[in-house]
Design an enzyme around this catalytic site. Structure first.
Site, PDB file in Angstrom:
ATOM      1  N   GLU A  71     -17.738  38.761 115.834  1.00  0.00           N
ATOM      2  CA  GLU A  71     -17.922  37.875 116.981  1.00  0.00           C
ATOM      3  C   GLU A  71     -19.299  37.228 116.967  1.00  0.00           C
ATOM      4  OE1 GLU A  71     -16.501  38.995 120.798  1.00  0.00           O
ATOM      5  OE2 GLU A  71     -14.725  40.030 120.014  1.00  0.00           O
ATOM      6  N   HIS A 129     -15.860  36.428 122.043  1.00  0.00           N
ATOM      7  CA  HIS A 129     -16.516  35.269 121.427  1.00  0.00           C
ATOM      8  C   HIS A 129     -15.661  34.737 120.293  1.00  0.00           C
ATOM      9  CE1 HIS A 129     -19.628  37.656 123.362  1.00  0.00           C
ATOM     10  NE2 HIS A 129     -20.367  36.566 123.415  1.00  0.00           N
ATOM     11  N   LYS A 156     -16.807  37.846 130.303  1.00  0.00           N
ATOM     12  CA  LYS A 156     -17.545  36.759 129.660  1.00  0.00           C
ATOM     13  C   LYS A 156     -16.785  36.241 128.444  1.00  0.00           C
ATOM     14  CE  LYS A 156     -21.525  35.799 126.734  1.00  0.00           C
ATOM     15  NZ  LYS A 156     -22.463  36.416 125.799  1.00  0.00           N
TER      16      LYS A 156
END
Length: 241
Positions: A71, A129, A156
């Site tokens: 990531e 991510h 997130k």
């Protein structure tokens, strides 16, 4: 408006102390230690002591993060069980205020970090991510929901847009998540195309944005002073509504 976070990416204790001193002058809302950059990551006692020192020096809450290479993080010598043990040690010492774990990782490892954080009264941020592209807005929203379902206190997402439409997809998913979930969320598009999301993300429900102090931890981060100036313009405009 979103909280402003300054990342620390120093490879040595001295470099990290310099970043913390600069952050204290910049006065962000919180700082993040990207421990995967640290050359001493395998020395658990040193990591715990340095985390406490950096938080005290910066004078704001500390987000503790090991980003995996899959990531966008730095390669490290530790295996995933050892990474979990490192998180458990940081939590047991209450050396951080928030810990970031990747929700796409092994489910048992995520659970172990969650339990360690809960036991210590530390907030858990679960992240995802994508450095290759941007999934559709529906998939991004599902990721935010996954963070909540896994017990996160904050969710997130960060993606790499290939077009302006990708930035809109990220902002759309962030807005929907902020309006429908019970936890705060943070969404950002990386790189030059995604720079606008770091400024206007708060208008779409993002609770957090990142600005560089000494160096960036991800593509597209802008200096924290420039970020703050842009956020101030938006804040002033929003106050006129």
């Amino acid at each position: 408006m979103p909280a402003v976070c300054v990342p620390f990416v120093g490879r040595t204790a001295g470099a990290l102390r310099a970043e913390a001193a600069r952050a204290a002058r910049l006065k962000p809302d919180l700082v993040e230690w990207r421990v995967d950059f640290f050359e001493g990551i395998a020395r658990t006692a040193d990591v715990v002591a340095l985390a406490q020192e950096l938080r005290n020096a910066a004078g704001v809450p500390l987000l503790f993060t090991r980003r995996s290479s899959r990531e966008g993080g730095q390669p490290i010598a530790l295996g995933e069980p050892e990474v979990v043990a490192l998180y458990e040690a940081v939590c047991a010492a209450r050396a951080a205020d928030i810990v970031d774990a990747e929700m796409a990782g092994d489910r048992a490892h995520v659970q172990a970090v969650r339990e360690a954080a809960r036991a210590a009264g530390i907030a858990l941020l679960l992240s995802f991510h994508d450095f290759a592209g941007t999934p559709p807005a529906g998939e991004l929203l599902a990721r935010f929901r996954q963070a909540q379902d896994l017990g996160a206190d904050i969710g997130k997402l960060a993606v790499m847009p290939q077009s302006k439409a990708d930035v809109l997809a990220l902002l759309q998913a962030t807005l929907q998540a902020s309006e429908t979930l019970d936890i705060p969320v943070a969404g950002m598009a990386m790189g030059a195309l995604g720079a606008a999301s770091r400024l206007c993300g708060g208008e779409f429900g993002s609770a957090l944005t990142f600005g560089m102090g000494e160096a960036a931890s991800a593509p597209g981060q802008m200096p924290v002073d420039a970020l703050r100036a842009g956020l101030a313009v938006l804040r002033e405009a929003s106050a006129r509504r």
